[in-house]
Design a protein around this motif. Structure first.
Motif, PDB file in Angstrom:
ATOM      1  N   MET A 140       0.834  -1.412  -0.047  1.00  0.00           N
ATOM      2  CA  MET A 140      -0.054  -0.139  -0.066  1.00  0.00           C
ATOM      3  C   MET A 140       0.666   1.323   0.050  1.00  0.00           C
ATOM      4  N   VAL A 141       0.492   2.327  -0.754  1.00  0.00           N
ATOM      5  CA  VAL A 141       1.382   3.441  -0.874  1.00  0.00           C
ATOM      6  C   VAL A 141       0.868   4.338  -0.132  1.00  0.00           C
ATOM      7  N   PRO A 142       1.457   5.200   0.866  1.00  0.00           N
ATOM      8  CA  PRO A 142       1.120   5.919   1.866  1.00  0.00           C
ATOM      9  C   PRO A 142       0.656   7.150   1.112  1.00  0.00           C
ATOM     10  N   TYR A 143      -0.655   7.939   1.459  1.00  0.00           N
ATOM     11  CA  TYR A 143      -1.192   9.177   0.976  1.00  0.00           C
ATOM     12  C   TYR A 143       0.083  10.340   0.963  1.00  0.00           C
ATOM     13  N   ARG A 144       0.186  10.876  -0.085  1.00  0.00           N
ATOM     14  CA  ARG A 144       1.221  11.954   0.075  1.00  0.00           C
ATOM     15  C   ARG A 144       0.416  13.328  -0.055  1.00  0.00           C
ATOM     16  N   ALA A 145       0.555  14.136   0.909  1.00  0.00           N
ATOM     17  CA  ALA A 145      -0.097  15.413   0.750  1.00  0.00           C
ATOM     18  C   ALA A 145       0.739  16.359  -0.129  1.00  0.00           C
ATOM     19  N   THR A 146       0.051  17.298  -0.848  1.00  0.00           N
ATOM     20  CA  THR A 146       0.970  18.189  -1.859  1.00  0.00           C
ATOM     21  C   THR A 146       0.623  19.609  -1.130  1.00  0.00           C
ATOM     22  N   VAL A 147       1.732  20.348  -1.158  1.00  0.00           N
ATOM     23  CA  VAL A 147       1.842  21.539  -0.899  1.00  0.00           C
ATOM     24  C   VAL A 147       2.237  22.704  -1.889  1.00  0.00           C
ATOM     25  N   ASP A 148       1.383  23.315  -2.280  1.00  0.00           N
ATOM     26  CA  ASP A 148       1.651  24.493  -3.455  1.00  0.00           C
ATOM     27  C   ASP A 148       2.258  25.632  -2.799  1.00  0.00           C
ATOM     28  N   VAL A 149       3.758  25.702  -3.098  1.00  0.00           N
ATOM     29  CA  VAL A 149       4.481  26.875  -2.478  1.00  0.00           C
ATOM     30  C   VAL A 149       4.526  28.214  -3.435  1.00  0.00           C
ATOM     31  N   PRO A 150       3.910  29.018  -2.822  1.00  0.00           N
ATOM     32  CA  PRO A 150       3.776  30.341  -3.710  1.00  0.00           C
ATOM     33  C   PRO A 150       5.210  30.594  -4.248  1.00  0.00           C
ATOM     34  N   HIS A 151       5.113  31.012  -5.763  1.00  0.00           N
ATOM     35  CA  HIS A 151       6.333  31.365  -6.261  1.00  0.00           C
ATOM     36  C   HIS A 151       7.153  32.490  -5.394  1.00  0.00           C
ATOM     37  N   GLU A 152       6.495  33.432  -5.006  1.00  0.00           N
ATOM     38  CA  GLU A 152       7.121  34.689  -4.287  1.00  0.00           C
ATOM     39  C   GLU A 152       8.150  34.119  -2.944  1.00  0.00           C
ATOM     40  N   LEU A 153       7.654  33.138  -2.515  1.00  0.00           N
ATOM     41  CA  LEU A 153       8.231  32.530  -1.423  1.00  0.00           C
ATOM     42  C   LEU A 153       9.617  32.175  -1.572  1.00  0.00           C
ATOM     43  N   VAL A 154       9.837  31.342  -2.931  1.00  0.00           N
ATOM     44  CA  VAL A 154      10.977  30.598  -3.130  1.00  0.00           C
ATOM     45  C   VAL A 154      11.439  31.230  -4.341  1.00  0.00           C
ATOM     46  N   GLU A 155      11.272  32.533  -4.437  1.00  0.00           N
ATOM     47  CA  GLU A 155      12.138  33.199  -5.501  1.00  0.00           C
ATOM     48  C   GLU A 155      13.619  33.696  -5.119  1.00  0.00           C
ATOM     49  N   ARG A 156      14.406  34.306  -5.822  1.00  0.00           N
ATOM     50  CA  ARG A 156      15.907  34.286  -5.579  1.00  0.00           C
ATOM     51  C   ARG A 156      16.160  35.093  -4.330  1.00  0.00           C
ATOM     52  N   ASP A 157      15.480  35.074  -3.322  1.00  0.00           N
ATOM     53  CA  ASP A 157      15.451  36.025  -2.178  1.00  0.00           C
ATOM     54  C   ASP A 157      16.392  34.853  -1.054  1.00  0.00           C
ATOM     55  N   GLY A 158      17.149  33.649  -1.303  1.00  0.00           N
ATOM     56  CA  GLY A 158      17.982  33.122  -0.569  1.00  0.00           C
ATOM     57  C   GLY A 158      17.267  32.119   0.314  1.00  0.00           C
ATOM     58  N   GLN A 211      14.768  16.530   0.374  1.00  0.00           N
ATOM     59  CA  GLN A 211      15.548  17.569   0.223  1.00  0.00           C
ATOM     60  C   GLN A 211      16.537  17.498  -1.167  1.00  0.00           C
ATOM     61  N   SER A 212      16.902  16.130  -1.211  1.00  0.00           N
ATOM     62  CA  SER A 212      18.045  16.055  -2.233  1.00  0.00           C
ATOM     63  C   SER A 212      17.257  16.036  -3.702  1.00  0.00           C
ATOM     64  N   SER A 213      16.331  15.882  -3.803  1.00  0.00           N
ATOM     65  CA  SER A 213      15.627  15.919  -4.973  1.00  0.00           C
ATOM     66  C   SER A 213      15.121  17.358  -5.426  1.00  0.00           C
ATOM     67  N   THR A 214      14.723  18.083  -4.239  1.00  0.00           N
ATOM     68  CA  THR A 214      14.472  19.600  -4.363  1.00  0.00           C
ATOM     69  C   THR A 214      15.870  20.138  -4.973  1.00  0.00           C
ATOM     70  N   ALA A 215      16.714  19.814  -4.210  1.00  0.00           N
ATOM     71  CA  ALA A 215      18.316  20.502  -4.728  1.00  0.00           C
ATOM     72  C   ALA A 215      18.526  20.173  -5.838  1.00  0.00           C
ATOM     73  N   TYR A 216      18.508  18.994  -6.382  1.00  0.00           N
ATOM     74  CA  TYR A 216      18.414  18.616  -7.744  1.00  0.00           C
ATOM     75  C   TYR A 216      17.723  19.383  -8.552  1.00  0.00           C
ATOM     76  N   HIS A 253      16.497  22.175  -8.094  1.00  0.00           N
ATOM     77  CA  HIS A 253      16.827  23.442  -8.082  1.00  0.00           C
ATOM     78  C   HIS A 253      18.100  23.975  -9.173  1.00  0.00           C
ATOM     79  N   LEU A 254      19.023  22.880  -8.960  1.00  0.00           N
ATOM     80  CA  LEU A 254      20.325  23.179  -9.677  1.00  0.00           C
ATOM     81  C   LEU A 254      20.113  22.883 -11.492  1.00  0.00           C
ATOM     82  N   LEU A 255      19.018  21.873 -11.597  1.00  0.00           N
ATOM     83  CA  LEU A 255      18.579  21.831 -12.996  1.00  0.00           C
ATOM     84  C   LEU A 255      18.092  23.189 -13.630  1.00  0.00           C
ATOM     85  N   ASN A 256      17.064  23.734 -12.810  1.00  0.00           N
ATOM     86  CA  ASN A 256      16.376  25.021 -13.116  1.00  0.00           C
ATOM     87  C   ASN A 256      17.267  26.064 -13.219  1.00  0.00           C
TER      88      ASN A 256
END
Length: 185
Positions: A1-19, A167-172, A174-177
């Motif tokens: 059985m695959v556990p339910y995964r919640a999705t969270v939409d992160v507003p673009h302005e929160l992760v824009e290039r502000d570090g 974290q590693s997939s998000t970092a990857y 990010h590096l591709l983008n």
């Protein structure tokens, strides 16, 4: 059985290039007014550190507290009376003290409730439950703890040597983008 995964939409302005990293951006989605106390991450030597100590005693000895120290001494959960509720989306908030907001946030992102974080060791003292370290690392239940032949020390070492795949997939990504943005510009 695959556990339910919640999705969270992160507003673009929160992760824009502000570090800000993804963890900070998601934390801002849940509570914009205050920072939360976070657990230490499991380390590879966690199963060999000896018995947990009160974090202040560990600091007095010139060392930082471990995850085992924090879980064993700072959480009010009693492994004798605590029960996981099958089908629940969140663990009981009274288990977590000042860590409750961070645990709640990770439960939402993981799509599964936190397991009971402590257990009794062979001499009766409280200690970190390896299934909790596994959950903190973002792994499905049993990924480490249901491998035949792995004792608690080896389970904790495996968790501590691991990488939080989210974290590693998000970092990857990010590096591709970043590379794509620089190739176009």
């Amino acid at each position: 059985m695959v556990p339910y995964r919640a999705t969270v939409d992160v507003p673009h302005e929160l992760v824009e290039r502000d570090g800000q990293d993804l963890v900070t951006a998601v934390a801002r989605l849940f509570d914009k007014d205050r920072a939360h106390k976070l657990f230490k991450m499991p380390t590879a030597n966690l199963g060999r550190n000896g018995a947990p100590q009160h974090p202040e005693k560990r600091r007095a000895g010139g060392h930082g507290p471990t995850l085992d120290d924090e879980v064993s001494y700072l959480l009010p959960v009693d492994p004798d009376t605590a029960e996981e509720t099958p089908g629940a989306f969140h663990s009981p908030p009274e288990w977590w003290a000042e860590y409750a907001p961070a645990v709640h946030r990770w439960e939402v992102l993981m799509g599964s409730p936190a397991p009971i974080p402590v257990e009794f060791g062979p001499r009766g003292g409280r200690r970190l439950a390896s299934v909790f370290a596994e959950w903190l690392m973002g792994l499905p239940r049993g990924w480490i703890t249901h491998i035949p032949g792995l004792n608690r020390a080896r389970q904790l070492k495996a968790a501590g040597n691991g990488v939080v795949s989210q974290q590693s997939s998000t970092a990857y990504l990010h590096l591709l983008n970043y590379r794509e943005d620089n190739d176009r510009g």
